[in-house]
Design a protein around this motif. Structure first.
Motif, PDB file in Angstrom:
ATOM      1  N   ARG A   1       0.865  -1.166   0.000  1.00 18.97           N
ATOM      2  CA  ARG A   1       0.000   0.000   0.000  1.00 18.97           C
ATOM      3  C   ARG A   1       0.910   1.227   0.000  1.00 18.97           C
ATOM      4  N   SER A   2       0.422   2.324  -0.528  1.00 20.08           N
ATOM      5  CA  SER A   2       1.261   3.511  -0.585  1.00 20.08           C
ATOM      6  C   SER A   2       0.434   4.740  -0.260  1.00 20.08           C
ATOM      7  N   ASN A   3       1.101   5.902  -0.208  1.00 20.23           N
ATOM      8  CA  ASN A   3       0.387   7.155  -0.024  1.00 20.23           C
ATOM      9  C   ASN A   3      -0.425   7.472  -1.275  1.00 20.23           C
ATOM     10  N   PHE A   4      -1.214   8.528  -1.202  1.00 16.81           N
ATOM     11  CA  PHE A   4      -2.088   8.849  -2.324  1.00 16.81           C
ATOM     12  C   PHE A   4      -1.271   9.162  -3.574  1.00 16.81           C
ATOM     13  N   SER A   5      -1.712   8.584  -4.681  1.00 19.17           N
ATOM     14  CA  SER A   5      -1.089   8.848  -5.976  1.00 19.17           C
ATOM     15  C   SER A   5      -2.168   8.687  -7.032  1.00 19.17           C
ATOM     16  N   VAL A   6      -1.841   9.002  -8.271  1.00 17.21           N
ATOM     17  CA  VAL A   6      -2.821   8.899  -9.338  1.00 17.21           C
ATOM     18  C   VAL A   6      -3.298   7.459  -9.504  1.00 17.21           C
ATOM     19  N   ARG A   7      -2.454   6.472  -9.152  1.00 16.00           N
ATOM     20  CA  ARG A   7      -2.853   5.068  -9.303  1.00 16.00           C
ATOM     21  C   ARG A   7      -3.933   4.673  -8.312  1.00 16.00           C
ATOM     22  N   LYS A   8      -4.073   5.436  -7.214  1.00 11.02           N
ATOM     23  CA  LYS A   8      -5.177   5.174  -6.295  1.00 11.02           C
ATOM     24  C   LYS A   8      -6.522   5.348  -7.004  1.00 11.02           C
ATOM     25  N   MET A   9      -6.502   6.141  -8.073  1.00  9.40           N
ATOM     26  CA  MET A   9      -7.732   6.414  -8.798  1.00  9.40           C
ATOM     27  C   MET A   9      -8.126   5.273  -9.728  1.00  9.40           C
ATOM     28  N   ASP A  10      -7.271   4.253  -9.849  1.00 12.04           N
ATOM     29  CA  ASP A  10      -7.620   3.073 -10.633  1.00 12.04           C
ATOM     30  C   ASP A  10      -8.892   2.418 -10.116  1.00 12.04           C
ATOM     31  N   VAL A  11      -9.178   2.624  -8.829  1.00 14.62           N
ATOM     32  CA  VAL A  11     -10.348   2.012  -8.215  1.00 14.62           C
ATOM     33  C   VAL A  11     -11.636   2.414  -8.935  1.00 14.62           C
ATOM     34  N   LEU A  12     -11.660   3.615  -9.520  1.00 11.86           N
ATOM     35  CA  LEU A  12     -12.851   4.059 -10.229  1.00 11.86           C
ATOM     36  C   LEU A  12     -13.144   3.180 -11.437  1.00 11.86           C
ATOM     37  N   GLU A  13     -12.122   2.933 -12.241  1.00 10.86           N
ATOM     38  CA  GLU A  13     -12.314   2.120 -13.434  1.00 10.86           C
ATOM     39  C   GLU A  13     -12.719   0.701 -13.065  1.00 10.86           C
ATOM     40  N   VAL A  14     -12.138   0.179 -11.977  1.00  9.25           N
ATOM     41  CA  VAL A  14     -12.444  -1.178 -11.535  1.00  9.25           C
ATOM     42  C   VAL A  14     -13.918  -1.303 -11.148  1.00  9.25           C
ATOM     43  N   TRP A  15     -14.417  -0.353 -10.343  1.00  2.50           N
ATOM     44  CA  TRP A  15     -15.803  -0.444  -9.900  1.00  2.50           C
ATOM     45  C   TRP A  15     -16.793  -0.061 -11.000  1.00  2.50           C
ATOM     46  N   LYS A  16     -16.402   0.817 -11.894  1.00  9.88           N
ATOM     47  CA  LYS A  16     -17.268   1.127 -13.033  1.00  9.88           C
ATOM     48  C   LYS A  16     -17.400  -0.098 -13.928  1.00  9.88           C
ATOM     49  N   LYS A  17     -16.312  -0.831 -14.062  1.00  7.40           N
ATOM     50  CA  LYS A  17     -16.337  -2.059 -14.853  1.00  7.40           C
ATOM     51  C   LYS A  17     -17.291  -3.077 -14.228  1.00  7.40           C
ATOM     52  N   GLN A  18     -17.247  -3.189 -12.894  1.00  8.04           N
ATOM     53  CA  GLN A  18     -18.171  -4.095 -12.217  1.00  8.04           C
ATOM     54  C   GLN A  18     -19.618  -3.639 -12.405  1.00  8.04           C
ATOM     55  N   MET A  19     -19.844  -2.346 -12.233  1.00  8.64           N
ATOM     56  CA  MET A  19     -21.178  -1.783 -12.394  1.00  8.64           C
ATOM     57  C   MET A  19     -21.739  -2.111 -13.783  1.00  8.64           C
ATOM     58  N   ASP A  20     -20.935  -1.898 -14.812  1.00 11.24           N
ATOM     59  CA  ASP A  20     -21.362  -2.184 -16.180  1.00 11.24           C
ATOM     60  C   ASP A  20     -21.583  -3.679 -16.401  1.00 11.24           C
ATOM     61  N   PHE A  21     -20.753  -4.500 -15.764  1.00 15.20           N
ATOM     62  CA  PHE A  21     -20.860  -5.956 -15.884  1.00 15.20           C
ATOM     63  C   PHE A  21     -22.218  -6.446 -15.388  1.00 15.20           C
ATOM     64  N   TRP A  22     -22.678  -5.868 -14.266  1.00 15.79           N
ATOM     65  CA  TRP A  22     -23.896  -6.355 -13.621  1.00 15.79           C
ATOM     66  C   TRP A  22     -25.168  -5.671 -14.126  1.00 15.79           C
ATOM     67  N   LYS A  23     -25.045  -4.633 -14.911  1.00 18.12           N
ATOM     68  CA  LYS A  23     -26.205  -3.832 -15.289  1.00 18.12           C
ATOM     69  C   LYS A  23     -27.330  -4.656 -15.905  1.00 18.12           C
ATOM     70  N   GLU A  24     -26.993  -5.586 -16.767  1.00 17.10           N
ATOM     71  CA  GLU A  24     -28.007  -6.406 -17.436  1.00 17.10           C
ATOM     72  C   GLU A  24     -28.107  -7.799 -16.833  1.00 17.10           C
ATOM     73  N   LYS A  25     -27.330  -8.077 -15.783  1.00 17.02           N
ATOM     74  CA  LYS A  25     -27.296  -9.427 -15.233  1.00 17.02           C
ATOM     75  C   LYS A  25     -28.005  -9.563 -13.895  1.00 17.02           C
ATOM     76  N   ASN A  26     -27.884  -8.555 -13.032  1.00 21.16           N
ATOM     77  CA  ASN A  26     -28.452  -8.669 -11.689  1.00 21.16           C
ATOM     78  C   ASN A  26     -28.685  -7.266 -11.136  1.00 21.16           C
TER      79      ASN A  26
END
Length: 338
Positions: A222-247
């Motif tokens: 784990r590290s201090n805040f950096s731009v890579r901490k923002m990767d979490v947005l793409e990860v959860w948006k991907k999950q959100m899109d994955f489930w939109k038509e499934k559940n």
């Protein structure tokens, strides 16, 4: 049947812990193993330690690569793995002597695609064990996913059975066909576990803490805040899109997590906006919060968080000021709480 199991270990600058990790694998009660050590461009003696163990034990395969991250290391391990089953172990963690035997046994007995267990939290001066009942629970794919997201399903009073990490599980290796770790991104476990559970027909869990997770990480850290901490947005948006038509239920849940990450990262991005790349991402986050506001406040999971988003919509500057004060007063002013 004594089938080959591949144990994949990404390694990066963990010379202090690596020998304990490897020893715990080579001394497993289940012996038909292929141990794949991937040195991810370590600058300490970790790579040398891997090579030394490979000379001592014919089951060990060592790969060396330039520093490309844990996802690339795991994917390269999967590409060379020959076992019908595979598991992952972080190189600063270690496993109990019967870890693989137990997970393999329950997987075969229950005809599962994934088996998993509880883990122990290893601190510098203590070990934390939450439960140790030996209870075995079977799940369908959707039951496992509901447990992952909502801690529900069979015996729901025993929470936190199916978790997001990849390292306390044994998998049929065929699950990774067409499903690899996303490279160049942090929180790689969050990005793949739900996809593997969705592909699995049956999952089995045993309430025994057989994996030892070291909480003071020193390699892939784990590290201090950096731009890579923002990767979490793409990860959860991907999950959100994955489930939109499934559940619908999971979609609404993952959408709320995405919205929560958005507003939390808006605050942290504003604190570190002197960094040009962070400031660029901040502008995107602020625009996304503005455009998604009506969807956010209609999400059934929002609860009293709606006031947080209302404040941001009213005045981002006022939100940054008030939310920063709140975090300090509640002693939650930490990047770990993103």
């Amino acid at each position: 049947m004594n089938e080959l199991i591949s144990v994949i270990v990404p390694v990066y600058n963990v010379e202090m812990y690596l020998s304990k990790c490897i020893e715990s694998i080579i001394n497993q009660s289940y012996t038909n193993l292929e141990i794949v050590l991937i040195d991810d461009g370590s600058t300490d003696t970790s790579g040398k330690i891997c090579d030394e163990y490979a000379q001592k034990d014919f089951r060990i395969v060592t790969l060396h690569q330039s520093n490309k991250g844990i996802s690339v290391a795991r994917n390269n391990g999967l590409r060379v793995a020959k076992g019908r089953y595979c598991c992952f172990c972080d190189s600063d963690d270690f496993i109990d002597f019967n870890y693989i035997e137990v997970l393999y046994k329950i997987m075969k007995e229950k005809n599962a695609d994934i088996s998993c267990c509880r883990f122990k939290g290893i601190y510098a001066d203590s070990t934390v064990i939450k439960s140790n009942t030996g209870t075995i629970i079977e799940y369908s794919s959707m039951e496992a996913l509901n447990n992952l997201y909502f801690n529900s399903g069979p015996m729901q009073q025993v929470s936190n059975k199916i978790n997001i990490v990849v390292w306390n599980k044994l998998y049929k290796r065929e699950l990774f066909s067409g499903t690899l770790f996303t490279e160049g991104r942090d929180i790689e476990d969050v990005d793949i576990t739900y996809r593997l559970l969705y592909k699995a027909k049956r999952v089995v869990y045993i309430d025994l803490p057989l994996y030892n997770y070291r909480l003071s990480k020193s390699g892939f850290t784990r590290s201090n805040f950096s731009v890579r901490k923002m990767d979490v947005l793409e990860v959860w948006k991907k999950q959100m899109d994955f489930w939109k038509e499934k559940n619908k239920r999971i979609y609404e849940y993952t959408a709320m997590v995405y919205y929560t990450k958005l507003i939390n990262l808006a605050y942290w991005g504003n604190r570190y906006k002197c960094d040009e790349e962070i400031n660029k991402r901040l502008r995107y986050i602020e625009k996304e919060l503005e455009e998604k506001y009506s969807l956010i406040i209609k999400n059934p999971n929002i609860g009293n968080k709606k006031y947080k988003y209302w404040l941001f919509k009213t005045s981002p500057k006022l939100f940054y000021c008030i939310w920063g004060l709140y975090l300090k007063l509640t002693k939650n002013d930490s990047v770990a709480n993103i």
